[in-house]
Motif scaffolding. Structure first.
Motif, mmCIF file in Angstrom:
data_model
loop_
_atom_site.group_PDB
_atom_site.id
_atom_site.type_symbol
_atom_site.label_atom_id
_atom_site.label_comp_id
_atom_site.label_asym_id
_atom_site.label_seq_id
_atom_site.Cartn_x
_atom_site.Cartn_y
_atom_site.Cartn_z
ATOM 1 N N THR A 24 0.891 -1.261 -0.121
ATOM 2 C CA THR A 24 -0.221 -0.088 0.040
ATOM 3 C C THR A 24 0.997 1.063 0.007
ATOM 4 O O THR A 24 0.300 2.252 -0.817
ATOM 5 C CB THR A 24 -0.814 -0.206 1.406
ATOM 6 O OG1 THR A 24 -1.889 -1.082 1.038
ATOM 7 C CG2 THR A 24 -1.519 1.275 1.139
ATOM 8 N N ASP A 25 2.118 1.258 0.638
ATOM 9 C CA ASP A 25 2.893 2.431 0.929
ATOM 10 C C ASP A 25 3.392 2.838 -0.603
ATOM 11 O O ASP A 25 3.797 3.762 -0.695
ATOM 12 C CB ASP A 25 4.170 2.333 1.549
ATOM 13 C CG ASP A 25 3.649 2.237 3.217
ATOM 14 O OD1 ASP A 25 2.651 2.770 3.474
ATOM 15 O OD2 ASP A 25 4.445 1.470 3.832
ATOM 16 N N LYS A 26 3.448 1.826 -1.573
ATOM 17 C CA LYS A 26 4.087 1.897 -2.894
ATOM 18 C C LYS A 26 2.996 2.620 -3.763
ATOM 19 O O LYS A 26 3.096 2.923 -5.089
ATOM 20 C CB LYS A 26 4.567 0.700 -3.376
ATOM 21 C CG LYS A 26 5.801 0.113 -2.721
ATOM 22 C CD LYS A 26 6.162 -1.083 -3.030
ATOM 23 C CE LYS A 26 7.560 -1.640 -2.341
ATOM 24 N NZ LYS A 26 7.664 -3.233 -2.949
ATOM 25 N N HIS A 27 1.529 2.434 -3.460
ATOM 26 C CA HIS A 27 0.551 2.850 -4.437
ATOM 27 C C HIS A 27 0.633 4.152 -4.580
ATOM 28 O O HIS A 27 1.046 5.126 -3.530
ATOM 29 C CB HIS A 27 -0.782 2.541 -3.488
ATOM 30 C CG HIS A 27 -2.068 2.490 -4.461
ATOM 31 N ND1 HIS A 27 -2.679 3.750 -4.747
ATOM 32 C CD2 HIS A 27 -2.635 1.536 -5.207
ATOM 33 C CE1 HIS A 27 -3.690 3.597 -5.669
ATOM 34 N NE2 HIS A 27 -3.537 2.283 -5.886
ATOM 35 N N GLU A 28 0.020 4.991 -5.587
ATOM 36 C CA GLU A 28 0.178 6.354 -5.900
ATOM 37 C C GLU A 28 -0.810 7.089 -4.942
ATOM 38 O O GLU A 28 -0.445 8.355 -4.709
ATOM 39 C CB GLU A 28 -0.174 6.605 -7.333
ATOM 40 C CG GLU A 28 -1.697 6.064 -7.630
ATOM 41 C CD GLU A 28 -2.143 6.461 -9.091
ATOM 42 O OE1 GLU A 28 -1.303 7.060 -9.778
ATOM 43 O OE2 GLU A 28 -3.137 5.988 -9.553
ATOM 44 N N LEU A 29 -1.793 6.562 -4.289
ATOM 45 C CA LEU A 29 -2.413 7.232 -3.248
ATOM 46 C C LEU A 29 -2.306 6.665 -1.967
ATOM 47 O O LEU A 29 -3.128 6.572 -1.070
ATOM 48 C CB LEU A 29 -4.261 6.655 -3.510
ATOM 49 C CG LEU A 29 -4.572 7.316 -5.017
ATOM 50 C CD1 LEU A 29 -6.065 6.926 -5.180
ATOM 51 C CD2 LEU A 29 -4.559 8.909 -5.105
ATOM 52 N N ALA A 30 -1.090 6.481 -1.768
ATOM 53 C CA ALA A 30 -0.517 5.957 -0.493
ATOM 54 C C ALA A 30 -0.952 6.620 0.600
ATOM 55 O O ALA A 30 -1.091 6.385 2.103
ATOM 56 C CB ALA A 30 1.076 5.580 -0.485
ATOM 57 N N LEU A 31 -1.326 8.001 0.670
ATOM 58 C CA LEU A 31 -1.731 8.978 1.622
ATOM 59 C C LEU A 31 -2.783 8.430 2.089
ATOM 60 O O LEU A 31 -3.103 9.017 3.333
ATOM 61 C CB LEU A 31 -1.727 10.366 1.042
ATOM 62 C CG LEU A 31 -1.927 11.686 1.866
ATOM 63 C CD1 LEU A 31 -0.893 11.810 2.805
ATOM 64 C CD2 LEU A 31 -2.135 12.727 1.215
ATOM 65 N N MET A 32 -3.608 7.710 1.741
ATOM 66 C CA MET A 32 -4.932 7.310 2.240
ATOM 67 C C MET A 32 -4.755 6.197 3.401
ATOM 68 O O MET A 32 -5.714 5.641 3.961
ATOM 69 C CB MET A 32 -5.739 6.915 0.996
ATOM 70 C CG MET A 32 -6.111 8.019 0.310
ATOM 71 S SD MET A 32 -7.058 7.537 -1.458
ATOM 72 C CE MET A 32 -8.361 6.439 -0.643
ATOM 73 N N ALA A 33 -3.670 5.749 3.338
ATOM 74 C CA ALA A 33 -3.301 4.273 3.985
ATOM 75 C C ALA A 33 -3.321 4.735 5.450
ATOM 76 O O ALA A 33 -3.094 5.715 5.843
ATOM 77 C CB ALA A 33 -1.941 3.686 3.674
ATOM 78 N N SER A 34 -3.626 3.576 6.064
ATOM 79 C CA SER A 34 -3.719 3.591 7.587
ATOM 80 C C SER A 34 -2.530 3.152 8.232
ATOM 81 O O SER A 34 -2.058 2.004 7.653
ATOM 82 C CB SER A 34 -5.043 3.193 8.284
ATOM 83 O OG SER A 34 -6.157 3.773 8.018
ATOM 84 N N PRO A 35 -1.723 3.705 9.252
ATOM 85 C CA PRO A 35 -0.469 3.190 9.687
ATOM 86 C C PRO A 35 -0.837 1.858 10.416
ATOM 87 O O PRO A 35 -1.677 1.729 11.041
ATOM 88 C CB PRO A 35 -0.046 4.367 10.417
ATOM 89 C CG PRO A 35 -1.121 5.249 10.827
ATOM 90 C CD PRO A 35 -2.305 4.962 9.957
ATOM 91 N N ALA A 36 0.457 1.342 10.851
ATOM 92 C CA ALA A 36 0.437 -0.081 11.688
ATOM 93 C C ALA A 36 -0.058 -0.099 13.022
ATOM 94 O O ALA A 36 -0.892 -0.768 13.554
ATOM 95 C CB ALA A 36 1.913 -0.664 11.487
ATOM 96 N N ASP A 37 0.234 1.134 13.814
ATOM 97 C CA ASP A 37 -0.407 1.417 14.974
ATOM 98 C C ASP A 37 -1.956 1.375 15.185
ATOM 99 O O ASP A 37 -2.305 0.861 15.897
ATOM 100 C CB ASP A 37 0.297 2.433 15.940
ATOM 101 C CG ASP A 37 0.236 3.648 15.046
ATOM 102 O OD1 ASP A 37 0.224 3.798 13.840
ATOM 103 O OD2 ASP A 37 -0.223 4.795 15.717
ATOM 104 N N GLU A 38 -2.438 2.083 14.176
ATOM 105 C CA GLU A 38 -3.872 2.225 13.961
ATOM 106 C C GLU A 38 -4.610 0.750 13.655
ATOM 107 O O GLU A 38 -5.485 0.317 14.412
ATOM 108 C CB GLU A 38 -4.354 3.103 12.839
ATOM 109 C CG GLU A 38 -5.815 3.367 13.057
ATOM 110 C CD GLU A 38 -6.199 4.533 11.952
ATOM 111 O OE1 GLU A 38 -7.255 4.765 11.780
ATOM 112 O OE2 GLU A 38 -5.130 4.888 11.307
ATOM 113 N N MET A 39 -3.802 0.101 12.978
ATOM 114 C CA MET A 39 -4.488 -1.388 12.785
ATOM 115 C C MET A 39 -4.241 -2.232 13.873
ATOM 116 O O MET A 39 -5.328 -3.262 14.116
ATOM 117 C CB MET A 39 -3.611 -1.750 11.345
ATOM 118 C CG MET A 39 -3.635 -1.195 10.204
ATOM 119 S SD MET A 39 -5.248 -0.952 9.534
ATOM 120 C CE MET A 39 -5.902 0.509 10.150
#
Length: 219
Positions: A24-39
């Motif tokens: 997901t971090d490599k996706h062009e819209l990676a800014l929309m991703a949620s970080p590991a601590d939130e998961m």
């Protein structure tokens, strides 16, 4: 933050979730991703309340969807709602299958409000769900709230992402920011005030990731 990640988050991160996070971090819209601590937080919440049926509004690559599915029991289900499943099909679907939890995912492609209304129209759906996570269009957060409070049981949780919006919600009127940040932060502030005053829930806002608000339905 790095100490928290190194000590209690990353060492416990399931390999399948880590793999999808990196993709997901490599996706062009990676800014929309949620970080590991939130998961990690989402997974713990699902387990703490013994959730069996969940809803996710806004899927993107399926990173948070996988976190929820992993935390559900083997016979659990998560209804995943997104108006466009291409990011999920292209990135996360294979990871969900590889993790052995594809049977827990019920993907509904469409406008989220319409899908939620369809769920509400189905017999036995009100109060059927234990947990909901919302990371979608912020302008509709209050509309999602009204529907999800009917779908989630008393004692269940509705969790909202991005409720600090990069700190923009706390900036004074007239502070310089982009038109998008101004619009989104205004919508988030409406939600924050709404849930804080909503007598149907107990609300707790945490400075995790970009702000996470947990609402426990009480009536």
């Amino acid at each position: 933050m790095q100490y928290i990640l190194d000590t209690t988050v990353l060492p416990q991160e399931p390999p399948c979730l880590r793999e999808l996070r990196h993709l997901t971090d490599k996706h062009e819209l990676a800014l929309m991703a949620s970080p590991a601590d939130e998961m990690q937080l989402l997974g713990m919440l699902v387990k703490m309340i013994g959730a069996k049926n969940a809803i996710e509004v806004g899927v993107f690559t399926g990173h948070s969807l996988l976190a929820t599915a992993l935390a559900l029991p083997d016979d659990g289900k998560v209804v995943a709602i997104d108006r466009d499943r291409r990011c999920y099909d292209g990135v996360g679907r294979a990871a969900v299958a590889k993790a052995g939890v594809a049977h827990k995912v019920d993907f509904r492609e469409g406008v989220a409000l319409d899908v939620l209304d369809q769920l509400l129209a189905a017999d036995g759906s009100e109060g059927k769900f234990d947990f909901a996570f919302v990371d979608a269009d912020k302008a509709n957060y209050v509309n999602y709230h009204e529907r999800l409070l009917r779908l989630v049981r008393v004692g269940g949780l509705v969790v909202y992402d991005n409720t600090l919006w990069g700190g923009a919600v706390a900036m004074p009127p007239g502070a310089p920011m982009s038109a998008m940040d101004r619009s989104v932060s205004a919508a988030i502030k409406v939600l924050n005030a709404f849930v804080a005053a909503d007598p149907r829930v107990e609300a707790c806002q945490l400075p995790v990731a970009d702000g996470v608000t947990i609402c426990r339905r009480t009536v």
